[in-house]
Enzyme design. Structure first.
Site, PDB file in Angstrom:
ATOM      1  N   GLY A  25      -3.820  -4.351  -2.551  1.00 14.39           N
ATOM      2  CA  GLY A  25      -3.821  -3.213  -1.618  1.00 14.39           C
ATOM      3  C   GLY A  25      -5.247  -2.901  -1.215  1.00 14.39           C
TER       4      GLY A  25
ATOM      5  N   GLY B  87      -6.573  -0.894   1.318  1.00 10.79           N
ATOM      6  CA  GLY B  87      -6.674   0.202   2.275  1.00 10.79           C
ATOM      7  C   GLY B  87      -7.928   1.030   2.037  1.00 10.79           C
ATOM      8  CG  HIS B  88      -8.129   4.964   3.779  1.00 10.59           C
ATOM      9  ND1 HIS B  88      -6.843   4.799   4.243  1.00 10.59           N
ATOM     10  CD2 HIS B  88      -8.858   5.397   4.822  1.00 10.59           C
ATOM     11  CE1 HIS B  88      -6.799   5.123   5.515  1.00 10.59           C
ATOM     12  NE2 HIS B  88      -8.009   5.478   5.906  1.00 10.59           N
ATOM     13  CB  VAL B  89      -8.420   3.789  -2.591  1.00 10.73           C
ATOM     14  CG1 VAL B  89      -9.043   3.800  -3.979  1.00 10.73           C
ATOM     15  CG2 VAL B  89      -8.153   5.222  -2.127  1.00 10.73           C
TER      16      VAL B  89
ATOM     17  CE  LYS C  40       1.581  16.033  -2.587  1.00  9.74           C
ATOM     18  NZ  LYS C  40       0.346  15.337  -2.908  1.00  9.74           N
TER      19      LYS C  40
HETATM   20  P1  NAD Z   1      -3.919   3.016   2.468  1.00 12.91           P
HETATM   21  O1  NAD Z   1      -2.685   3.244   3.246  1.00 12.91           O
HETATM   22  O2  NAD Z   1      -5.214   3.204   3.133  1.00 12.91           O
HETATM   23  O3  NAD Z   1      -3.902   1.508   1.876  1.00 12.91           O
HETATM   24  C1  NAD Z   1      -2.802   0.908   1.261  1.00 12.91           C
HETATM   25  C2  NAD Z   1      -2.915  -0.601   1.438  1.00 12.91           C
HETATM   26  O4  NAD Z   1      -1.904  -1.227   0.639  1.00 12.91           O
HETATM   27  C3  NAD Z   1      -2.684  -1.062   2.865  1.00 12.91           C
HETATM   28  O5  NAD Z   1      -3.725  -1.961   3.245  1.00 12.91           O
HETATM   29  C4  NAD Z   1      -1.326  -1.777   2.815  1.00 12.91           C
HETATM   30  O6  NAD Z   1      -1.231  -2.845   3.748  1.00 12.91           O
HETATM   31  C5  NAD Z   1      -1.333  -2.293   1.394  1.00 12.91           C
HETATM   32  N1  NAD Z   1      -0.007  -2.582   0.817  1.00 12.91           N
HETATM   33  C6  NAD Z   1       1.142  -1.906   0.962  1.00 12.91           C
HETATM   34  N2  NAD Z   1       2.126  -2.501   0.250  1.00 12.91           N
HETATM   35  C7  NAD Z   1       1.577  -3.561  -0.362  1.00 12.91           C
HETATM   36  C8  NAD Z   1       2.065  -4.552  -1.247  1.00 12.91           C
HETATM   37  N3  NAD Z   1       3.339  -4.568  -1.651  1.00 12.91           N
HETATM   38  N4  NAD Z   1       1.217  -5.502  -1.677  1.00 12.91           N
HETATM   39  C9  NAD Z   1      -0.078  -5.520  -1.287  1.00 12.91           C
HETATM   40  N5  NAD Z   1      -0.609  -4.596  -0.450  1.00 12.91           N
HETATM   41  C10 NAD Z   1       0.217  -3.639  -0.003  1.00 12.91           C
HETATM   42  O7  NAD Z   1      -3.793   3.954   1.139  1.00 12.91           O
HETATM   43  P2  NAD Z   1      -4.977   4.498   0.231  1.00 12.91           P
HETATM   44  O8  NAD Z   1      -5.415   5.824   0.704  1.00 12.91           O
HETATM   45  O9  NAD Z   1      -5.964   3.403   0.017  1.00 12.91           O
HETATM   46  O10 NAD Z   1      -4.188   4.778  -1.151  1.00 12.91           O
HETATM   47  C11 NAD Z   1      -3.813   3.715  -1.992  1.00 12.91           C
HETATM   48  C12 NAD Z   1      -3.076   4.259  -3.218  1.00 12.91           C
HETATM   49  O11 NAD Z   1      -3.949   5.127  -3.942  1.00 12.91           O
HETATM   50  C13 NAD Z   1      -1.829   5.076  -2.891  1.00 12.91           C
HETATM   51  O12 NAD Z   1      -0.877   4.875  -3.910  1.00 12.91           O
HETATM   52  C14 NAD Z   1      -2.328   6.504  -2.945  1.00 12.91           C
HETATM   53  O13 NAD Z   1      -1.284   7.422  -3.255  1.00 12.91           O
HETATM   54  C15 NAD Z   1      -3.323   6.407  -4.082  1.00 12.91           C
HETATM   55  N6  NAD Z   1      -4.353   7.450  -4.042  1.00 12.91           N
HETATM   56  C16 NAD Z   1      -5.189   7.528  -2.969  1.00 12.91           C
HETATM   57  C17 NAD Z   1      -6.182   8.505  -2.952  1.00 12.91           C
HETATM   58  C18 NAD Z   1      -7.156   8.609  -1.804  1.00 12.91           C
HETATM   59  O14 NAD Z   1      -8.225   9.237  -1.977  1.00 12.91           O
HETATM   60  N7  NAD Z   1      -6.875   8.014  -0.659  1.00 12.91           N
HETATM   61  C19 NAD Z   1      -6.315   9.393  -4.025  1.00 12.91           C
HETATM   62  C20 NAD Z   1      -5.445   9.282  -5.115  1.00 12.91           C
HETATM   63  C21 NAD Z   1      -4.469   8.290  -5.124  1.00 12.91           C
END
Ligand code: NAD
Length: 357
Positions: free
Chosen positions: A193, A195-197, A89
């Protein structure tokens, strides 16, 4: 990408600051003046791979701690996914609330690229919280050891669709274990949540026929609920919705001594990293007969996709491999049941066996 609390612990790690790493480099960038930490936890199974986090830390101790424990978590994640990769990391430490000018950002990324290059391929970087595939292009000016470049540059691009695919596979495995069928038709799922995922997990579950409730702290995300014709829960109540599956897809540490007693679901399976506030929460979930899909297994789709770059990127091959997360999850549940332990312990044991082999 979201900004989790800087000090959120990874669930794989109860010895947060144990030093069992192969390499740790600390550098002050000659262009940016910013400190960079790169931790190589293990190269036993292959070069260490893990994202570059750019984040405002209160002090160097916090930044170092993040690099140490996140690199260790990557070792476990890749080992369970059976990837020929170790764990590493990178951290670029900025100040809390500071926003870099584009020149400062470029300088920091170039400095980071030099640090990566100094490890001669023992560490491969990728995007993480605070960095994007565009940033990877800048880092690539200083080192070849970069993954997750945009697709048009021969990289694997945004990992989120693959992470979402893996999470769906994990949810199906949980349903198979608990209800005897992996079908999501008429299953109720709350996705917290979007977001992207999370938004992609929601769409996938909707397509599979699940009844959804969605939640996010960002009220603009209600549009997705409208588009998909699903229910909506305010974030402060989202964990208490009575459903078959709770899918945490926001921040870490959502499951703790206070929230677990309030859950009203037999399954928790989602994308969020570090869902457990501490490893002991896994026991609490088991006591309540709630099946928890270890997060570092469920959300490995992104790294599995990136790993495909090692032998010439092929999206179809990546998808096939990501779908195997469900099988891995079922094996973990079987081992946990046979040994009378939790899925967390069974997943950790699997990782340790692979590392020992
Ligand atoms: P992102 O920033 O695109 O989305 C996160 C979403 O969560 C946002 O819409 C935000 O408004 C919402 N959020 C934040 N706090 C909140 C709460 N208390 N209650 C409800 N919603 C809330 O992030 P992402 O890329 O979608 O990643 C989401 C999670 O998955 C993270 O923990 C990340 O570490 C994990 N992750 C992501 C990936 C990836 O490919 N992007 C891979 C492995 C793990």
């Amino acid at each position: 990408m979201i900004k989790p609390r800087a000090a959120a612990p990874p669930s794989t790690d109860s010895h947060l600051e144990t030093l069992d790493h192969e390499d740790l480099i600390v550098r002050r960038g000659r262009r940016s003046g910013l400190y960079t930490f790169v931790a190589v936890h293990s190269t036993l199974r292959g070069p260490s791979l893990g994202g570059c986090r750019m984040w405002g830390y209160l002090d160097s101790h916090e930044a170092l701690r993040d690099a140490l424990r996140l690199s260790r978590a990557m070792t476990y994640k890749s080992a369970v996914a059976d990837l020929p990769l170790g764990g590493g990391k990178g951290v670029i430490m900025t100040s809390p609330g500071a926003s870099l000018t584009s020149e400062q950002r470029t300088a920091a990324l170039l400095d980071f690229g030099d640090a990566v290059e100094s490890l001669n391929g023992r560490y491969i970087t990728a995007e993480d919280v605070g960095t994007s595939s565009r940033d990877m292009r800048v880092i690539a000016e200083r080192t070849r050891n970069v993954a997750g470049l945009p697709r048009r540059l021969g990289g694997s691009g945004d990992p989120s669709p693959f992470t979402a695919l893996g999470v769906e596979s994990a949810i199906r495995a949980c349903c198979e274990h608990v209800f005897g069928s992996g079908s999501l038709r008429e299953r109720s799922v709350v996705v917290v949540g979007l977001g992207h995922v999370g938004s992609r997990v929601a769409r996938r579950c909707a397509r599979a026929g699940a009844n959804l409730v969605l939640s996010d702290i960002d009220p603009r995300k209600r549009r997705l609920a409208k588009d998909l014709g699903t229910g909506w829960a305010p974030p402060e109540r989202a964990l208490e919705v009575e459903v078959d599956v709770l899918a945490p897809c926001a921040l870490g540490a959502v499951l703790d001594q206070t929230t677990v007693p309030r859950l009203r679901c037999p399954i928790v399976a989602g994308a969020a990293n570090n869902q457990l506030a501490s490893d002991s929460v896994a026991d609490l979930l088991a006591e309540r007969n709630i099946l928890w899909a270890p997060d570092f297994v469920a959300n490995a789709g992104g790294i599995i996709n990136i790993a495909e770059e090692l032998h010439g990127y092929d999206a179809a091959a990546a998808r096939l491999r990501v779908r195997r997360i469900g099988e891995i999850m079922l094996d973990i549940f079987d081992h946990a049941d046979a040994a009378g332990t939790t899925p967390l312990m069974a997943a950790m044991d699997l990782a340790r066996q692979r590392l020992a082999a």
